[in-house]
Design a protein around this motif. Structure first.
Motif, PDB file in Angstrom:
ATOM      1  N   GLN A 278      -9.129  -1.748   1.652  1.00 44.21           N
ATOM      2  CA  GLN A 278      -8.288  -2.474   0.697  1.00 44.21           C
ATOM      3  C   GLN A 278      -7.160  -3.146   1.481  1.00 44.21           C
ATOM      4  OE1 GLN A 278      -9.807  -2.490  -2.024  1.00 44.21           O
ATOM      5  NE2 GLN A 278     -11.128  -0.783  -1.467  1.00 44.21           N
ATOM      6  N   PRO A 279      -6.519  -4.144   0.877  1.00 45.67           N
ATOM      7  CA  PRO A 279      -5.476  -4.858   1.632  1.00 45.67           C
ATOM      8  C   PRO A 279      -4.202  -4.035   1.808  1.00 45.67           C
ATOM      9  CG  PRO A 279      -5.724  -5.792  -0.560  1.00 45.67           C
ATOM     10  CD  PRO A 279      -6.790  -4.779  -0.413  1.00 45.67           C
ATOM     11  N   VAL A 280      -4.271  -3.031   2.667  1.00 46.15           N
ATOM     12  CA  VAL A 280      -3.086  -2.223   2.976  1.00 46.15           C
ATOM     13  C   VAL A 280      -3.051  -2.022   4.489  1.00 46.15           C
ATOM     14  CG1 VAL A 280      -3.124  -0.962   0.812  1.00 46.15           C
ATOM     15  CG2 VAL A 280      -4.350  -0.034   2.749  1.00 46.15           C
ATOM     16  N   TYR A 281      -1.846  -1.839   5.013  1.00 45.00           N
ATOM     17  CA  TYR A 281      -1.746  -1.508   6.427  1.00 45.00           C
ATOM     18  C   TYR A 281      -2.154  -0.059   6.610  1.00 45.00           C
ATOM     19  CZ  TYR A 281       0.693  -5.857   7.263  1.00 45.00           C
ATOM     20  OH  TYR A 281       0.985  -7.178   7.371  1.00 45.00           O
ATOM     21  N   ARG A 282      -2.623   0.236   7.795  1.00 52.29           N
ATOM     22  CA  ARG A 282      -3.110   1.581   8.030  1.00 52.29           C
ATOM     23  C   ARG A 282      -1.994   2.615   7.931  1.00 52.29           C
ATOM     24  NH1 ARG A 282      -6.917   3.794  12.869  1.00 52.29           N
ATOM     25  NH2 ARG A 282      -8.198   2.041  12.300  1.00 52.29           N
TER      26      ARG A 282
ATOM     27  N   GLY B 281       0.779  -1.228   0.000  1.00 49.40           N
ATOM     28  CA  GLY B 281       0.000   0.000   0.000  1.00 49.40           C
ATOM     29  C   GLY B 281       0.809   1.274   0.000  1.00 49.40           C
TER      30      GLY B 281
ATOM     31  N   TYR C 181      -6.974   3.582  -8.649  1.00 53.53           N
ATOM     32  CA  TYR C 181      -6.293   3.700  -7.353  1.00 53.53           C
ATOM     33  C   TYR C 181      -6.611   2.482  -6.482  1.00 53.53           C
ATOM     34  CZ  TYR C 181      -4.790   5.848  -2.930  1.00 53.53           C
ATOM     35  OH  TYR C 181      -4.168   6.130  -1.743  1.00 53.53           O
TER      36      TYR C 181
ATOM     37  N   ARG D 153       2.351   7.198  -4.818  1.00 55.11           N
ATOM     38  CA  ARG D 153       2.144   7.618  -6.218  1.00 55.11           C
ATOM     39  C   ARG D 153       0.955   8.553  -6.347  1.00 55.11           C
ATOM     40  NH1 ARG D 153       3.973   2.330  -7.750  1.00 55.11           N
ATOM     41  NH2 ARG D 153       1.906   1.422  -7.521  1.00 55.11           N
ATOM     42  N   LYS D 154      -0.137   8.194  -5.674  1.00 56.51           N
ATOM     43  CA  LYS D 154      -1.331   9.026  -5.819  1.00 56.51           C
ATOM     44  C   LYS D 154      -1.123  10.401  -5.209  1.00 56.51           C
ATOM     45  CE  LYS D 154      -6.032   9.764  -4.612  1.00 56.51           C
ATOM     46  NZ  LYS D 154      -5.709  10.966  -3.830  1.00 56.51           N
TER      47      LYS D 154
ATOM     48  N   LEU E  53      -5.052  -8.081   6.508  1.00 58.87           N
ATOM     49  CA  LEU E  53      -4.838  -8.026   5.056  1.00 58.87           C
ATOM     50  C   LEU E  53      -5.454  -9.224   4.347  1.00 58.87           C
ATOM     51  CD1 LEU E  53      -1.367  -6.492   4.301  1.00 58.87           C
ATOM     52  CD2 LEU E  53      -3.477  -5.459   5.065  1.00 58.87           C
TER      53      LEU E  53
ATOM     54  N   VAL F  81     -10.411   3.312   1.354  1.00 56.19           N
ATOM     55  CA  VAL F  81      -9.001   2.980   1.131  1.00 56.19           C
ATOM     56  C   VAL F  81      -8.530   1.922   2.129  1.00 56.19           C
ATOM     57  CG1 VAL F  81      -6.663   3.905   1.332  1.00 56.19           C
ATOM     58  CG2 VAL F  81      -8.393   5.166   0.056  1.00 56.19           C
ATOM     59  N   LEU F  82      -8.925   2.106   3.394  1.00 58.48           N
ATOM     60  CA  LEU F  82      -8.452   1.174   4.422  1.00 58.48           C
ATOM     61  C   LEU F  82      -9.124  -0.187   4.329  1.00 58.48           C
ATOM     62  CD1 LEU F  82      -8.028   3.511   7.488  1.00 58.48           C
ATOM     63  CD2 LEU F  82      -6.290   2.562   5.993  1.00 58.48           C
TER      64      LEU F  82
ATOM     65  N   GLU G 252      -9.766  13.215   3.853  1.00 57.68           N
ATOM     66  CA  GLU G 252     -10.105  11.817   3.544  1.00 57.68           C
ATOM     67  C   GLU G 252     -11.265  11.356   4.427  1.00 57.68           C
ATOM     68  OE1 GLU G 252      -8.329   9.419   1.577  1.00 57.68           O
ATOM     69  OE2 GLU G 252      -6.643  10.631   0.933  1.00 57.68           O
TER      70      GLU G 252
ATOM     71  N   THR H 173     -13.433   8.839   1.955  1.00 57.96           N
ATOM     72  CA  THR H 173     -12.553   7.982   1.163  1.00 57.96           C
ATOM     73  C   THR H 173     -11.648   7.130   2.046  1.00 57.96           C
ATOM     74  OG1 THR H 173     -11.161   9.931   0.974  1.00 57.96           O
ATOM     75  CG2 THR H 173     -12.459   9.348  -0.930  1.00 57.96           C
TER      76      THR H 173
ATOM     77  N   ASP I 125      -1.314  13.980  -6.926  1.00 54.20           N
ATOM     78  CA  ASP I 125      -2.243  14.988  -6.411  1.00 54.20           C
ATOM     79  C   ASP I 125      -1.535  16.311  -6.169  1.00 54.20           C
ATOM     80  OD1 ASP I 125      -4.341  13.349  -6.504  1.00 54.20           O
ATOM     81  OD2 ASP I 125      -4.620  13.124  -4.341  1.00 54.20           O
TER      82      ASP I 125
ATOM     83  N   LYS J 242      -9.070  -8.441   4.109  1.00 54.69           N
ATOM     84  CA  LYS J 242      -9.395  -7.358   3.186  1.00 54.69           C
ATOM     85  C   LYS J 242      -9.146  -7.747   1.732  1.00 54.69           C
ATOM     86  CE  LYS J 242      -7.766  -3.950   6.418  1.00 54.69           C
ATOM     87  NZ  LYS J 242      -6.980  -2.730   6.493  1.00 54.69           N
TER      88      LYS J 242
ATOM     89  N   ASP K  13      -4.685  -0.349  -7.712  1.00 53.99           N
ATOM     90  CA  ASP K  13      -3.286  -0.202  -7.325  1.00 53.99           C
ATOM     91  C   ASP K  13      -3.097  -0.631  -5.868  1.00 53.99           C
ATOM     92  OD1 ASP K  13      -0.674   0.399  -7.706  1.00 53.99           O
ATOM     93  OD2 ASP K  13      -0.891   2.577  -7.560  1.00 53.99           O
TER      94      ASP K  13
ATOM     95  N   PRO L 285       1.396   2.645  -3.767  1.00 53.71           N
ATOM     96  CA  PRO L 285       0.222   3.266  -4.393  1.00 53.71           C
ATOM     97  C   PRO L 285      -0.175   4.594  -3.746  1.00 53.71           C
ATOM     98  CG  PRO L 285      -0.199   0.955  -3.940  1.00 53.71           C
ATOM     99  CD  PRO L 285       1.128   1.253  -3.346  1.00 53.71           C
ATOM    100  N   VAL L 286      -0.147   4.645  -2.401  1.00 62.83           N
ATOM    101  CA  VAL L 286      -0.524   5.899  -1.733  1.00 62.83           C
ATOM    102  C   VAL L 286       0.468   6.989  -2.119  1.00 62.83           C
ATOM    103  CG1 VAL L 286      -0.781   7.043   0.502  1.00 62.83           C
ATOM    104  CG2 VAL L 286      -1.632   4.728   0.199  1.00 62.83           C
TER     105      VAL L 286
END
Lengths: 318, 309
Positions: free
Chosen positions: A107-111, A3, B99, A9-10, B72, A104-105, A95, A100, A14, B75, B102, A6-7
């Motif tokens: 999704q399979p990402v750590y906080r 994660g 996004y 990059r976004k 994870l 976002v959280l 956010e 959002t 932005d 999720k 990604d 991607p964060v």
């Protein structure tokens, strides 16, 4: 860490496409151009009046002014905080309010990928921007005065821009912290501005008043008392990152600065008599303000750590 | 196999018990409704299932994974549509989905294919490259569904998916969810405070009240479970409405309870005894002016709990 990329990059995308960033970039760029141009125009006077510093003509591009327009150093110490605040003040609360964050959280990402990604993206943005401005202004200066910088000057300028990046990063870090503590973006922006204004305008005055209260000078005050008052005032003023940055950049860009003590006072001290204002080598200037630089880095880290802990513990739902 | 299983799942905020010893079981391919008024603990439950909030006590299992220990893994297979779902307004629908892709670590080619696929399913292909800021509420909700489907989830959790939608859009969305669950064999959990919606699409429901699950089961069983034998409420307007009529009604087999009101009488039936009621009344010379089913006992009990909360 899943994660983070991607964060990152976004957030970078932005920042670089946001109007807010473009406006500030334009502002700092115009200020830089004007200040450098004015400095180049008045550089002849500056060289003659600066004595020993005349060996460092290139540095004068960033520090000299004709009295009407402040030098670039002054501009950046004023606009840098604004840039940092603009990059961070709505990092987390927007956010939340847009809804959002939970998406976002989920999704399979750590906080912490979210806050780390945002911080790193802000940092990268700042570094890219400052490097770009530094190079453009140096290039412009080179065209205008036709004297290339010496290796010593390049080192000094590089460290000056590096300290500037740390300084702006501190303000961004502070703004991100406020964006976690305040749910309203407007409140967080105002809180950031309040700190900025206090540090820029009031700390100088208040430190003077406080120092006078703490170290009252009687009619029979000795020189030691005066020095003590001065030390107290300086110590109090150094609570402000603006002071730290000012001292650091002044020393880095003025090779003749050997101490951060005011010159009038220095003249009174017996041990300072006969002290010649020969320029210091770069490494010694750096050593002189190393505490200031470490202080700025530490403040940045502290703000980030507080943000991190608070963010990790925060409830996701509003 | 139970896709979702919780054992004494509890969440406390200080003194407030948001979720109280929840024991929930959702089977594969089921559409399960979490029904309850706002603040009953539905969203907290969902957040615990996703590992977004830590339970104070008890455990949860989602497809065998513990959301607290291994969020994870959970999720990766669970798609979650939060209530009041939000998107980055300055980005297009496509960019928003990219996004999410990604964040799910999908390769670029797969991302493009899946975005096209999910946008097509929710009917947003034409506006894929418009900024989300220009979207209507219904479009956002559909984009939210697309966002959930993007990772090809095994379990989908929808938190108040129809909130703020007009009736037509609500029906469309619900039918779409139902269709989706059936065609993909996905397990779907829908949280809602609106009974008709849950009744429309869910196989089973759990009713929440003040952090407790007070009943769970198939819709038609649920009334019985909560209300004893009664399963249908009928309102009849009869003339004359006097003690004699009431006594007569009480005597009909299947009529459990008779509540005379101002001009009508409310009958609680344990079986569909409407025809018998009509026959008996007509035979005794009582006029029936109107008769209508006032809803299931479920609705009645739900309303009652709703008022408590």
């Amino acid at each position: 860490m899943p994660g983070l990329a991607p964060v990152f990059r976004k957030e970078i995308a932005d920042h670089f496409s946001s109007r807010r960033f473009l406006i500030l970039l334009a502002l700092i760029f115009i200020a830089g151009l004007a200040a450098t141009y004015v400095a180049a125009q008045s550089i002849r006077d500056a060289v003659t009046s600066s004595g020993a510093q005349a060996r460092f003509i290139f540095l004068l591009l960033f520090t000299a002014s004709n009295g009407q327009l402040p030098p670039f150093v002054a501009f950046i110490s004023f606009l840098g905080p604004l840039l940092g605040l603009a990059l961070g003040f709505d990092a987390i609360n927007s956010e939340h309010s847009r809804g959002t964050l939970s998406r976002v959280l989920a999704q399979p990402v750590y906080r912490d990928a979210v806050i780390n990604g945002k911080f790193l993206a802000g940092l990268t943005t700042i570094v890219v921007m400052i490097v770009a401005i530094g190079l453009i202004l140096s290039g412009l200066g080179l065209r205008l005065i036709g004297i290339p910088p010496t290796a010593e000057e390049i080192l000094r300028l590089t460290s000056f821009f590096a300290v500037t990046a740390v300084y702006v990063a501190f303000w961004m870090s502070l703004a991100i912290m406020f964006s976690i503590f305040f749910r309203q973006a407007a409140t967080s922006a105002l809180a950031g501005m309040a700190v900025w204004i206090v540090c820029t305008f009031f700390v100088g005055m208040l430190s003077g008043i406080m120092a006078n209260l703490l170290v009252p000078l009687g009619p029979d005050a000795t020189l030691a008392d005066v020095v003590r008052l001065q030390d107290t005032q300086q110590a109090l003023a150094r609570l402000s990152p603006v002071t730290l940055y000012g001292e650091a950049t002044f020393t880095l860009l003025s090779p003749t600065a050997r101490t951060l003590m005011p010159l009038q006072l220095l003249g009174l001290l017996p041990e300072a008599r006969g002290m010649v204002l020969t320029p210091l080598p770069w490494i010694m200037s750096l050593q002189l303000v190393w505490p200031q630089i470490v202080g700025l880095v530490a403040l940045t880290v502290v703000c980030f750590v507080i943000s991190y802990i608070r963010f990790m513990r925060q409830e996701i739902r509003a | 196999m139970a896709v979702i299983e919780t054992t004494d799942l509890t969440k406390r905020y200080g003194d407030l018990v948001a979720v109280d010893r929840l024991n929930l079981r959702v089977e594969e391919g089921e559409i399960f409704g979490l029904l309850g008024p706002n603040g009953a603990g539905k969203t907290t439950t969902v957040l615990m299932l996703l590992g977004l909030t830590e339970p104070s006590a008890g455990t949860a299992r989602v497809c065998g994974h513990d959301p607290t220990r291994d969020p994870l893994a959970v999720k990766r297979i669970v798609g979650y549509l939060p209530d009041s779902v939000g998107f980055y307004e300055d980005l297009t629908a496509w960019q928003n989905l990219a996004y999410t892709a990604d964040l799910n670590d999908l390769p670029m080619a797969e991302t493009k294919r899946r975005i096209a696929e999910v946008l097509d399913r929710v009917g947003l292909t034409d506006v894929a490259h418009k900024r989300v800021g220009t979207y209507s509420r219904g479009m956002r909700q559909r984009l939210g569904i697309a966002d959930v489907l993007l990772k090809h989830p095994q379990v989908v959790i929808l938190d108040e998916p129809t909130i703020g939608l007009d009736p037509e859009a609500t029906v469309d969305l619900l039918d779409f969810i139902r269709h989706l669950a059936r065609s993909e064999r996905m397990t779907v959990i829908v949280s809602s405070h609106q009974l008709p919606q849950v009744q429309r699409i869910c196989d089973r429901v759990g009713i929440f009240s003040q952090g407790k699950l007070i009943a769970q089961g198939a819709i038609d069983q649920l009334g019985r479970q909560l209300f004893g034998a009664e399963f249908m409420l009928v309102e009849a307007q009869v003339r004359p409405l006097n003690d004699q009529t009431v006594t007569l009604l009480r005597g009909i087999p299947g009529v459990e309870r008779v509540e005379p009101n101002r001009d009508a009488v409310l009958l609680a039936l344990s079986r569909d005894a409407r025809a018998d009621v009509v026959r008996q009344l007509v035979k005794s010379g009582v006029d029936i002016l109107a008769m209508r089913v006032r809803g299931s006992a479920l609705e009645e009990i739900y309303m009652r709990y709703f008022q408590h909360a």
